[in-house]
Design a protein around this motif. Sequence first.
Motif, PDB file in Angstrom:
ATOM      1  N   ALA A   1      -2.495  -2.321  -3.611  1.00  0.00           N
ATOM      2  CA  ALA A   1      -3.201  -1.310  -2.821  1.00  0.00           C
ATOM      3  C   ALA A   1      -2.500   0.044  -2.899  1.00  0.00           C
ATOM      4  O   ALA A   1      -2.741   0.923  -2.068  1.00  0.00           O
ATOM      5  CB  ALA A   1      -3.322  -1.775  -1.368  1.00  0.00           C
TER       6      ALA A   1
ATOM      7  N   THR B   1       1.948   5.111  -1.340  1.00  0.00           N
ATOM      8  CA  THR B   1       2.067   5.812  -2.618  1.00  0.00           C
ATOM      9  C   THR B   1       3.379   5.459  -3.310  1.00  0.00           C
ATOM     10  O   THR B   1       4.250   4.818  -2.728  1.00  0.00           O
ATOM     11  CB  THR B   1       2.007   7.333  -2.389  1.00  0.00           C
TER      12      THR B   1
ATOM     13  N   ASN C   1       0.828  -1.200   0.000  1.00  0.00           N
ATOM     14  CA  ASN C   1       0.000   0.000   0.000  1.00  0.00           C
ATOM     15  C   ASN C   1       0.866   1.256   0.000  1.00  0.00           C
ATOM     16  O   ASN C   1       2.064   1.210  -0.260  1.00  0.00           O
ATOM     17  CB  ASN C   1      -0.955  -0.023   1.200  1.00  0.00           C
TER      18      ASN C   1
ATOM     19  N   SER D   1      -1.972   3.704  -3.796  1.00  0.00           N
ATOM     20  CA  SER D   1      -2.988   4.731  -3.973  1.00  0.00           C
ATOM     21  C   SER D   1      -2.331   6.071  -4.280  1.00  0.00           C
ATOM     22  O   SER D   1      -1.115   6.179  -4.389  1.00  0.00           O
ATOM     23  CB  SER D   1      -3.853   4.833  -2.707  1.00  0.00           C
TER      24      SER D   1
END
Length: 255
Positions: free
Chosen positions: A194, A174, A172, A196
């Motif tokens: 995941a 960035t 997850n 984002s």
Amino acid sequence: MTGTIPSSITKLTQLEDLVVTNTAMSGSIPEDIGSMTNLKRIALGDIPLTGTFPQSIGQLTNLDMLVIFDLFLSGTIPTEIGFMTKLTMLNFSRNQLTGTLPMASIQNFCSLETLWLEGLLLTGTISTEIGKLKSLKEISLIDSQFSGTLPTEMGNLSDLRIFSLEGSKSINGTIPTEMAHLKHLRELKLSESAISGSVPEEFVSRMGELIINMPLGGAVLVVKVYADTTKAKEDTALRRTSGQLYGWLAGWLVT
């Protein structure tokens, strides 16, 4: 071809290439494989071998390529592989290996160019030590069980061309802005992870072309990024099935 890999094969001490793929051979990797010290390349794939990695495998210090994929190997990756400092390719994909990635050993692979660890049961985070593998050109962690965020040390992999995280649903956070300095990076595959947020604006200033494949509101966003923004606006490679573009990326690519 059927049967097993005979233990007597380890007596072939001058053998340089051991390649067994796409056969019905069963059994396990010979425990004494470490005695084949002249081996330079091992490729075992798409065969129903079981068992674990023999610890003696660390004695194969002349190995350049270790490719062991689509088997039924279980257990952990032995720390002894750290002695294989000449490796340029390491592929353990689609086995039943568990535990964590022994980065204290793998960080010794100063010549490693290709690292494939697809579809494994290995857990833990992507270690900051990965930034020491500066010869890496390709990393594939597709369908992995790794978790956490991408370390900023990814930005140290100055020769990296391809980085794949597709299907790694526990990764997850960035995209680290430090990765924008990877001038050789051509493909960043993040769909079904995941990851984002938006694509870092710093990617705009890097030279060359970069294809980014990342999740976007349940869809997949495929973007070509160029240093030449005029060319980027005219490019037709932006495809999406649902969701909305957002942030600076929408304005830069679409308007």
